[in-house]
Design an enzyme around this catalytic site. Sequence first.
Site, short mmCIF file in Angstrom:
data_model
loop_
_atom_site.label_atom_id
_atom_site.label_comp_id
_atom_site.label_asym_id
_atom_site.label_seq_id
_atom_site.Cartn_x
_atom_site.Cartn_y
_atom_site.Cartn_z
CB CYS A 86 36.73 26.96 26.22
SG CYS A 86 37.44 28.36 25.34
CG LEU A 87 32.04 31.24 26.04
CD1 LEU A 87 31.96 32.77 26.12
CD2 LEU A 87 30.66 30.62 26.07
CD GLN A 99 37.68 32.75 24.29
OE1 GLN A 99 37.73 33.46 25.28
NE2 GLN A 99 36.91 31.68 24.21
N GLY A 129 33.92 33.93 31.15
CA GLY A 129 35.12 34.65 30.75
C GLY A 129 35.26 34.64 29.24
CG HIS A 186 41.69 31.97 25.94
ND1 HIS A 186 41.64 31.11 24.86
CD2 HIS A 186 40.61 31.68 26.71
CE1 HIS A 186 40.57 30.33 24.97
NE2 HIS A 186 39.93 30.65 26.09
CG HIS A 195 39.70 29.26 30.65
ND1 HIS A 195 39.30 27.96 30.44
CD2 HIS A 195 39.41 29.93 29.50
CE1 HIS A 195 38.80 27.86 29.20
NE2 HIS A 195 38.84 29.05 28.62
CD GLU A 196 38.47 33.64 29.84
OE1 GLU A 196 38.80 33.91 28.66
OE2 GLU A 196 37.67 32.73 30.10
CO CO Z 1 38.21 29.84 26.85
#
Ligand code: CO
Length: 157
Positions: free
Chosen positions: A90-91, A51, A46, A136, A132-133
């Site tokens: 998380c990226l 981000q 995701g 964000h 999660h997304e």
């Molecule tokens: Co993330």
Amino acid sequence: MALREILKFGEDALRKKCREVTNFDDRLAQLLDDLTETLIASDGVGLAAPQVGILRRVCVVNVRDERGTIELVNPQIIETSGSQTGNEGCLSLPDEFYPVERPNKVTVKAFDRHGNEFTVTGKELAARAFCHEIDHLDGILFTDHVENKVPVREDRL
Ligand code: CO
């Protein structure tokens, strides 16, 4: 399409509340294409617009199932059930994983890139990714849900 740089924890953009999309235009389509390309290149499940420094309510999820990449514009969680606890990453925080409790099944209402409303339901990893997304988009990071975590370095808070 183009790869975008993924911001890391500590960047202000990751703590902002994102604005709703009102124009379903070519810029939105470009953003969605770039998010997907960046997500797949990063081997993630995701990625959310903040981000990559874009403070709009846009994210993509891809759990490598038959649905491919699910594009979510102005998403809202409308139903949840059950719970699951599993390691989450998380990226924007590479190589750190902590156990996070999430609903086991999540239904999201969102718009597609053309402005058409739809609902999508995900279980297990997809449910985790939706939560999660969408977090964000409100400046919430997965570590906010973690109790008793090993302290992270101050410059990454
Ligand atoms: Co993330």
